[in-house]
Scaffold this motif. Sequence first.
Motif, mmCIF file in Angstrom:
data_model
loop_
_atom_site.group_PDB
_atom_site.id
_atom_site.type_symbol
_atom_site.label_atom_id
_atom_site.label_comp_id
_atom_site.label_asym_id
_atom_site.label_seq_id
_atom_site.Cartn_x
_atom_site.Cartn_y
_atom_site.Cartn_z
ATOM 1 N N TYR A 11 0.815 -1.220 0.000
ATOM 2 C CA TYR A 11 0.000 0.000 0.000
ATOM 3 C C TYR A 11 0.846 1.265 0.000
ATOM 4 O O TYR A 11 0.631 2.178 -0.807
ATOM 5 C CB TYR A 11 -0.915 -0.018 1.226
ATOM 6 C CG TYR A 11 -1.774 1.215 1.376
ATOM 7 C CD1 TYR A 11 -2.850 1.434 0.530
ATOM 8 C CD2 TYR A 11 -1.510 2.156 2.358
ATOM 9 C CE1 TYR A 11 -3.641 2.561 0.658
ATOM 10 C CE2 TYR A 11 -2.293 3.285 2.505
ATOM 11 C CZ TYR A 11 -3.362 3.489 1.652
ATOM 12 O OH TYR A 11 -4.131 4.603 1.782
ATOM 13 N N ARG A 263 -4.129 -0.463 -2.800
ATOM 14 C CA ARG A 263 -5.071 -0.794 -1.736
ATOM 15 C C ARG A 263 -4.348 -1.633 -0.701
ATOM 16 O O ARG A 263 -3.360 -2.306 -1.005
ATOM 17 C CB ARG A 263 -6.276 -1.563 -2.289
ATOM 18 C CG ARG A 263 -7.009 -0.814 -3.379
ATOM 19 C CD ARG A 263 -8.047 -1.684 -4.054
ATOM 20 N NE ARG A 263 -9.179 -1.952 -3.187
ATOM 21 C CZ ARG A 263 -9.638 -3.165 -2.894
ATOM 22 N NH1 ARG A 263 -9.041 -4.227 -3.372
ATOM 23 N NH2 ARG A 263 -10.687 -3.322 -2.120
ATOM 24 N N TRP A 264 -4.872 -1.644 0.527
ATOM 25 C CA TRP A 264 -4.224 -2.426 1.580
ATOM 26 C C TRP A 264 -4.151 -3.907 1.198
ATOM 27 O O TRP A 264 -3.238 -4.623 1.593
ATOM 28 C CB TRP A 264 -4.991 -2.255 2.892
ATOM 29 C CG TRP A 264 -6.419 -2.703 2.802
ATOM 30 C CD1 TRP A 264 -7.498 -1.948 2.429
ATOM 31 C CD2 TRP A 264 -6.920 -4.015 3.030
ATOM 32 N NE1 TRP A 264 -8.630 -2.710 2.416
ATOM 33 C CE2 TRP A 264 -8.315 -3.984 2.785
ATOM 34 C CE3 TRP A 264 -6.328 -5.205 3.430
ATOM 35 C CZ2 TRP A 264 -9.120 -5.107 2.918
ATOM 36 C CZ3 TRP A 264 -7.129 -6.329 3.568
ATOM 37 C CH2 TRP A 264 -8.505 -6.274 3.312
#
Length: 442
Positions: A11, A263-264
């Motif tokens: 991320y 995104r995580w």
Amino acid sequence: MRCLVTGATGYIGGRLVPRLLAEGHRVRCLTRRAARLRDVPWAADVEIAEGDLADPESLTAALAGVDVAYYLVHSLGRRGFAAIDRRAAENFAAAAKAAGVRRIVYLGGPRPAPGDPASAHLRSREEVGNRIQPIAVRDVLRHLVGAATLPADVNRGFDVAGPDVLTYLDMMRRYAAVAGLRRRIVLPARALSPGLSSYWVGLVTPVPGSIARPLVDSLVHEAVAHEHDIARYVPDPPGGPIGFDEAVRLALAKIRDAEVETRWSTATWPTAPAEPLPTDPGWSGGSLYTDVREREVAAAPATLWRVIEGVGGEHGWYSFPLAWSVRGWLDRLVGGVGLRRGRRHPDRLYVGEALDFWRVEEIVPGELLRLRAEMRLPGLAWLELRAEPAGTGRSRYRQRAGFAPRGLAGHAYWAAVSPFHAIVFGGMARNIARGAETTVSR
């Protein structure tokens, strides 16, 4: 400067690299599999070195000629992650020293206040009620980029934080307000320990239980900044650091406009399999179960491909939504990732990113999408979707699910689920073909 970025598939790392490039630095990325970075927008502008922090010898070439090394990796989610993190950091520090690296920049967790017995997660991130001082990712990146040019005699840790000190309840309510959600009724459940709460978090959010548990354990400790000395070297922007509400607004706008960089869930889960490809059944002694479907489609291959590349997330899986939902919930119950990870962009995918409980293993634009399962399974599983030309204005859709069983449990699993494949995979093939044909008829 020449910068090495570890964790470039994650991320923070995936956002840091293009910002370092924009500042004129040369960037090399360290990853276990170079293919994971093949499709990112900045791939052609960086060097990519394959290596593993658990293998000291693999770090020598990656660190050669490096001025600044960014350490942005962790083992959270693995059993004994603190010890794994410590060994990896020691390997990296020794290799960096041998290579003559001038600075290591490490992004860790908040340091506990004196006398606060930090959780294993925070101890690991330090070694390596409940107020919190959240920081916008833009400000984190600004500090990381600025750290590359700190004076040579600066050798210390800095607290970085946003301007707002909040409780988790404050953050939930303010997020709801910014997102336009109705006000929620919050009922305290004081009988729940952090350990029990982590199972609940793992069940109702996209975060797997193995990640949720150490994070929830940390919530009982304050995470506020004790100083803001970093501003002497990396000045605050006009107007100061970004506040919580504005950070949420910016994040929601990025989601709405399909401009999310990372995104995580982009990072690979510790338990996620990496090998073999579904064309290599030798891994399991020759056993590879397959379910193959094929349909003629009254649409051009490019039209069919747009439907294929759009699977998952809000678009769903084109067959028996209840079955997919149940499978996702079952995966959540046993600590898996479930279906809630969704997708980064509504229409485009690249190698290495998460897609619900799959990960994109290969893409040949216009032709092939191969997904590798990251759900909890007694074996390894893949799903291949292909678009092939079949005459003027027509195409052929090929779909292949593969499963390499692990032991007797794996064989029993396939026997148990195979009766449902005609409904799930058969329906998927029909509806993807129909979706392409419907697009043509509009």
